[in-house]
Design an enzyme around this catalytic site. Structure first.
Site, PDB file in Angstrom:
ATOM      1  N   SER A   1       0.879  -1.170   0.000  1.00  0.00           N
ATOM      2  CA  SER A   1       0.000   0.000   0.000  1.00  0.00           C
ATOM      3  C   SER A   1       0.916   1.219   0.000  1.00  0.00           C
ATOM      4  CB  SER A   1      -0.858   0.009   1.270  1.00  0.00           C
ATOM      5  OG  SER A   1      -1.459   1.273   1.486  1.00  0.00           O
TER       6      SER A   1
ATOM      7  N   TYR B   1      -1.543  -1.014  11.278  1.00  0.00           N
ATOM      8  CA  TYR B   1      -1.640  -1.294   9.839  1.00  0.00           C
ATOM      9  C   TYR B   1      -0.383  -0.826   9.120  1.00  0.00           C
ATOM     10  CZ  TYR B   1      -3.005  -0.749   4.965  1.00  0.00           C
ATOM     11  OH  TYR B   1      -3.031  -0.792   3.584  1.00  0.00           O
TER      12      TYR B   1
END
Length: 273
Positions: free
Chosen positions: A132, A145
């Protein structure tokens, strides 16, 4: 050339789009997920459903062994399974923090370990890790995360150097804002962890921006944008080491390179709350 590809997290979003695209291109594709009932829609495109839970050792071993038994090889592993666990670092229970790392990092790493012997033996292979832009930046309430995705970035860089001599390429895919279930799950976990207490006001704003119709994900790109990048990573003779794709990915990463930390903090405070 037809390749045998294992795609994790194929039950929805980026994983489903990737499995469908690769199967339609003629590759032998195993779409893996722990919710195998959600893979039924992909069978019409030629995707072979595979039960796989990246937090379960026996499940991972069985999945890889099945592909090898049926096909004799795995040419590409697309590590896409993952989710976003949000909440203030102070609030998130350690069990949830460990689960975030187990799914996003350790499951991915274990699958790599399981497919590498075969790839080394055939002196070819592709490991495609979907991280990401959150593996290069960090925002409030996404600490665990971001920790998992930053770790996958570093692991991928080390792995790339280790396996290059065996004819194996390691590629990182860095999606920006994509229209998937990710944002809704992140908003829910954020509220569960920090919806009350010292961080409640900011957590409520952040959850609303993550999970609403005007969220970055809601305004983001179609998952097939990422699937096209993964297809290139799997099939091109000499892939790039990284592909930043989807809503805002390249501008955000450019800003990260040129702006100081405080400036990025101010930008994210406006976007996330």
């Amino acid at each position: 050339m037809t390749s045998v590809v294992l795609v994790t997290g194929a039950s929805s979003g980026i994983g489903a789009a990737t499995a469908r695209r690769l199967a339609r291109a003629g590759h032998v594709v195993y779409g893996a997920a722990r919710r195998i009932d959600r893979l039924a829609a992909l069978q019409g495109d030629g995707v072979r459903p595979l039960l796989l839970d990246v937090t379960d050792e026996a499940s991972m071993v069985a999945a890889v062994e099945r592909v090898l038994a049926e096909q004799g090889r795995i040419d590409a592993l697309v590590n896409n399974a993952g989710y976003g666990s949000y909440g203030a670092i102070e609030d998130v229970p350690q069990d949830e923090a460990r689960r975030q790392l187990e799914v996003n990092l350790f499951g991915l790493a274990r699958l790599i370990q399981l497919v590498l012997p075969g790839m080394r033996a055939q002196h070819s292979g592709r490991i495609v890790n979907v991280t990401s832009i959150g593996g290069r930046i960090a925002t409030a309430f996404g600490g665990w995360y971001h920790a998992s995705k930053h770790a996958v970035e570093g692991l991928s860089d080390s792995l790339r150097q280790e396996v290059a001599g065996f004819g194996i390429d390691v590629v990182v895919i860095e999606p920006g804002a994509i229209r998937t279930e990710w944002a809704g799950i992140a908003a829910q976990t954020g509220m569960a962890a920090s919806g009350g207490g010292a961080y409640a006001e900011r957590a409520n704003v952040a959850a609303g921006r993550l999970g609403g119709d005007a969220s970055p994900a809601g305004l983001g790109s179609d998952p097939d944008v990422v699937a096209r990048a993964i297809e290139r990573a799997v099939t091109t003779p000499r892939p790039r080491t990284r592909y930043a794709v989807g809503g805002g990915a390249k501008p955000v990463l450019f800003a990260r390179r040129v702006l100081p930390d405080r400036a990025m903090d101010a930008i994210f405070a406006r976007v996330i709350g």
